[in-house]
Design a protein around this motif. Structure first.
Motif, PDB file in Angstrom:
ATOM      1  N   ALA A 110       0.837  -1.205   0.000  1.00 55.77           N
ATOM      2  CA  ALA A 110       0.000   0.000   0.000  1.00 55.77           C
ATOM      3  C   ALA A 110       0.870   1.251   0.000  1.00 55.77           C
ATOM      4  O   ALA A 110       0.591   2.220  -0.718  1.00 55.77           O
ATOM      5  N   LYS A 111       1.932   1.235   0.787  1.00 53.78           N
ATOM      6  CA  LYS A 111       2.845   2.391   0.819  1.00 53.78           C
ATOM      7  C   LYS A 111       3.487   2.611  -0.550  1.00 53.78           C
ATOM      8  O   LYS A 111       3.590   3.745  -1.018  1.00 53.78           O
ATOM      9  N   ALA A 112       3.915   1.507  -1.181  1.00 53.56           N
ATOM     10  CA  ALA A 112       4.553   1.622  -2.493  1.00 53.56           C
ATOM     11  C   ALA A 112       3.563   2.129  -3.545  1.00 53.56           C
ATOM     12  O   ALA A 112       3.920   2.969  -4.382  1.00 53.56           O
ATOM     13  N   GLU A 113       2.333   1.632  -3.509  1.00 55.88           N
ATOM     14  CA  GLU A 113       1.308   2.085  -4.464  1.00 55.88           C
ATOM     15  C   GLU A 113       0.999   3.566  -4.246  1.00 55.88           C
ATOM     16  O   GLU A 113       0.851   4.330  -5.205  1.00 55.88           O
ATOM     17  N   GLY A 114       0.894   3.994  -2.991  1.00 57.09           N
ATOM     18  CA  GLY A 114       0.658   5.408  -2.685  1.00 57.09           C
ATOM     19  C   GLY A 114       1.801   6.279  -3.193  1.00 57.09           C
ATOM     20  O   GLY A 114       1.567   7.341  -3.785  1.00 57.09           O
ATOM     21  N   GLU A 115       3.020   5.821  -2.993  1.00 60.24           N
ATOM     22  CA  GLU A 115       4.199   6.565  -3.467  1.00 60.24           C
ATOM     23  C   GLU A 115       4.192   6.666  -4.992  1.00 60.24           C
ATOM     24  O   GLU A 115       4.475   7.725  -5.554  1.00 60.24           O
ATOM     25  N   LYS A 116       3.830   5.563  -5.658  1.00 65.35           N
ATOM     26  CA  LYS A 116       3.777   5.543  -7.124  1.00 65.35           C
ATOM     27  C   LYS A 116       2.739   6.543  -7.636  1.00 65.35           C
ATOM     28  O   LYS A 116       3.004   7.324  -8.549  1.00 65.35           O
ATOM     29  N   LEU A 117       1.552   6.520  -7.047  1.00 69.41           N
ATOM     30  CA  LEU A 117       0.495   7.444  -7.476  1.00 69.41           C
ATOM     31  C   LEU A 117       0.876   8.898  -7.195  1.00 69.41           C
ATOM     32  O   LEU A 117       0.620   9.784  -8.011  1.00 69.41           O
ATOM     33  N   TYR A 118       1.499   9.139  -6.048  1.00 70.56           N
ATOM     34  CA  TYR A 118       1.892  10.508  -5.709  1.00 70.56           C
ATOM     35  C   TYR A 118       2.991  11.000  -6.651  1.00 70.56           C
ATOM     36  O   TYR A 118       2.979  12.154  -7.080  1.00 70.56           O
ATOM     37  N   SER A 119       3.905  10.112  -6.998  1.00 70.23           N
ATOM     38  CA  SER A 119       4.967  10.465  -7.944  1.00 70.23           C
ATOM     39  C   SER A 119       4.354  10.826  -9.301  1.00 70.23           C
ATOM     40  O   SER A 119       4.756  11.805  -9.946  1.00 70.23           O
ATOM     41  N   GLU A 120       3.367  10.039  -9.725  1.00 74.04           N
ATOM     42  CA  GLU A 120       2.660  10.330 -10.975  1.00 74.04           C
ATOM     43  C   GLU A 120       1.963  11.692 -10.883  1.00 74.04           C
ATOM     44  O   GLU A 120       2.016  12.492 -11.823  1.00 74.04           O
ATOM     45  N   ALA A 121       1.334  11.961  -9.750  1.00 72.79           N
ATOM     46  CA  ALA A 121       0.653  13.252  -9.554  1.00 72.79           C
ATOM     47  C   ALA A 121       1.647  14.409  -9.652  1.00 72.79           C
ATOM     48  O   ALA A 121       1.356  15.430 -10.283  1.00 72.79           O
ATOM     49  N   LYS A 122       2.822  14.252  -9.048  1.00 71.60           N
ATOM     50  CA  LYS A 122       3.830  15.322  -9.103  1.00 71.60           C
ATOM     51  C   LYS A 122       4.281  15.590 -10.537  1.00 71.60           C
ATOM     52  O   LYS A 122       4.470  16.742 -10.915  1.00 71.60           O
ATOM     53  N   GLN A 123       4.420  14.519 -11.328  1.00 70.25           N
ATOM     54  CA  GLN A 123       4.806  14.703 -12.733  1.00 70.25           C
ATOM     55  C   GLN A 123       3.707  15.436 -13.508  1.00 70.25           C
ATOM     56  O   GLN A 123       3.996  16.302 -14.328  1.00 70.25           O
ATOM     57  N   LEU A 124       2.467  15.088 -13.224  1.00 64.57           N
ATOM     58  CA  LEU A 124       1.345  15.743 -13.909  1.00 64.57           C
ATOM     59  C   LEU A 124       1.197  17.200 -13.463  1.00 64.57           C
ATOM     60  O   LEU A 124       0.805  18.055 -14.255  1.00 64.57           O
ATOM     61  N   ILE A 125       1.523  17.467 -12.207  1.00 63.97           N
ATOM     62  CA  ILE A 125       1.518  18.853 -11.714  1.00 63.97           C
ATOM     63  C   ILE A 125       2.577  19.658 -12.462  1.00 63.97           C
ATOM     64  O   ILE A 125       2.315  20.768 -12.934  1.00 63.97           O
ATOM     65  N   ALA A 126       3.767  19.074 -12.591  1.00 66.20           N
ATOM     66  CA  ALA A 126       4.854  19.772 -13.293  1.00 66.20           C
ATOM     67  C   ALA A 126       4.494  20.049 -14.746  1.00 66.20           C
ATOM     68  O   ALA A 126       4.856  21.087 -15.303  1.00 66.20           O
ATOM     69  N   GLU A 129      -0.974  18.971 -16.511  1.00 64.17           N
ATOM     70  CA  GLU A 129      -1.952  18.142 -17.218  1.00 64.17           C
ATOM     71  C   GLU A 129      -3.142  17.907 -16.294  1.00 64.17           C
ATOM     72  O   GLU A 129      -3.188  16.941 -15.538  1.00 64.17           O
ATOM     73  N   VAL A 130      -4.090  18.810 -16.357  1.00 65.42           N
ATOM     74  CA  VAL A 130      -5.169  18.878 -15.379  1.00 65.42           C
ATOM     75  C   VAL A 130      -6.083  17.651 -15.393  1.00 65.42           C
ATOM     76  O   VAL A 130      -6.384  17.087 -14.340  1.00 65.42           O
ATOM     77  N   SER A 131      -6.539  17.215 -16.557  1.00 69.10           N
ATOM     78  CA  SER A 131      -7.502  16.109 -16.556  1.00 69.10           C
ATOM     79  C   SER A 131      -6.862  14.817 -16.061  1.00 69.10           C
ATOM     80  O   SER A 131      -7.467  14.078 -15.277  1.00 69.10           O
ATOM     81  N   ARG A 132      -5.635  14.537 -16.489  1.00 69.62           N
ATOM     82  CA  ARG A 132      -4.947  13.334 -15.994  1.00 69.62           C
ATOM     83  C   ARG A 132      -4.623  13.465 -14.512  1.00 69.62           C
ATOM     84  O   ARG A 132      -4.677  12.480 -13.769  1.00 69.62           O
ATOM     85  N   LEU A 133      -4.306  14.672 -14.067  1.00 67.45           N
ATOM     86  CA  LEU A 133      -4.053  14.900 -12.648  1.00 67.45           C
ATOM     87  C   LEU A 133      -5.314  14.611 -11.842  1.00 67.45           C
ATOM     88  O   LEU A 133      -5.262  13.976 -10.787  1.00 67.45           O
ATOM     89  N   GLY A 134      -6.451  15.034 -12.347  1.00 65.17           N
ATOM     90  CA  GLY A 134      -7.723  14.758 -11.673  1.00 65.17           C
ATOM     91  C   GLY A 134      -7.969  13.264 -11.534  1.00 65.17           C
ATOM     92  O   GLY A 134      -8.409  12.789 -10.481  1.00 65.17           O
TER      93      GLY A 134
END
Length: 167
Positions: A110-126, A129-134
């Motif tokens: 669960a920790k690894a999956e959360g880290e993966k999703l958060y890392s993806e979110a940070k890339q989309l923030i950078a 990419e609003v719709s994919r970030l949502g």
């Protein structure tokens, strides 16, 4: 009455020109209003640049009297304005939900999956990419909701006390 017929046609043509001019003025005012609202929001440069391009393209189409094309730029500008508002909300939610996942998750998976999703979110923030970030924030929220569910199972083997097998 050929003269009357011609006068009627010319009057109709004149009305059409006036209606088109009114539409162009109204559309220009809408574009001006939208770009002013976007500028007031003080968005990231990437959003400002997208908005300015849409606005300038819309104004150019008005100058060329291309009303159907202007509507596309008007919609694009309205969408950018909406993206700006959603972006800050998604950015904040990603941080809050990830912090909760880190605090609550006990399993390494669960920790690894959360880290993966958060890392993806940070890339989309950078990349802004609003719709994919949502979508990614929604997946983070779903994961957080699942992690926060608690189950208590009581196995009781005493006379007179209800257990899982009693209905």
């Amino acid at each position: 009455s050929l003269a009357l017929k011609n006068a009627g046609h010319e009057a109709n043509a004149g009305r059409a020109i006036i209606d088109t001019q009114k539409q162009m003025i109204s559309t220009k005012q809408t574009l001006d209003s939208l770009i002013a609202e976007v500028r007031t929001m003080k968005p990231l440069d990437v959003f400002s640049q997208r908005a300015e391009v849409a606005y300038n393209n819309g104004v150019t189409c008005i100058e060329k009297r291309q009303l159907p094309e202007v509507d596309g730029y008007k919609k694009q500008l309205a969408g950018i304005k909406q993206d700006i508002g959603n972006f800050s909300t998604f950015q904040r939610k990603a941080e809050e939900v990830y912090a909760d996942i880190k605090a609550v998750a006990r399993e390494e998976q669960a920790k690894a999956e959360g880290e993966k999703l958060y890392s993806e979110a940070k890339q989309l923030i950078a990349a802004a990419e609003v719709s994919r970030l949502g979508d990614t924030v929604k997946r983070l929220e779903d994961m957080d909701s699942t992690i926060n569910q608690e189950y208590t199972i009581k196995i009781v083997n005493k006379p007179g006390v209800k257990s899982g097998i009693d209905r």
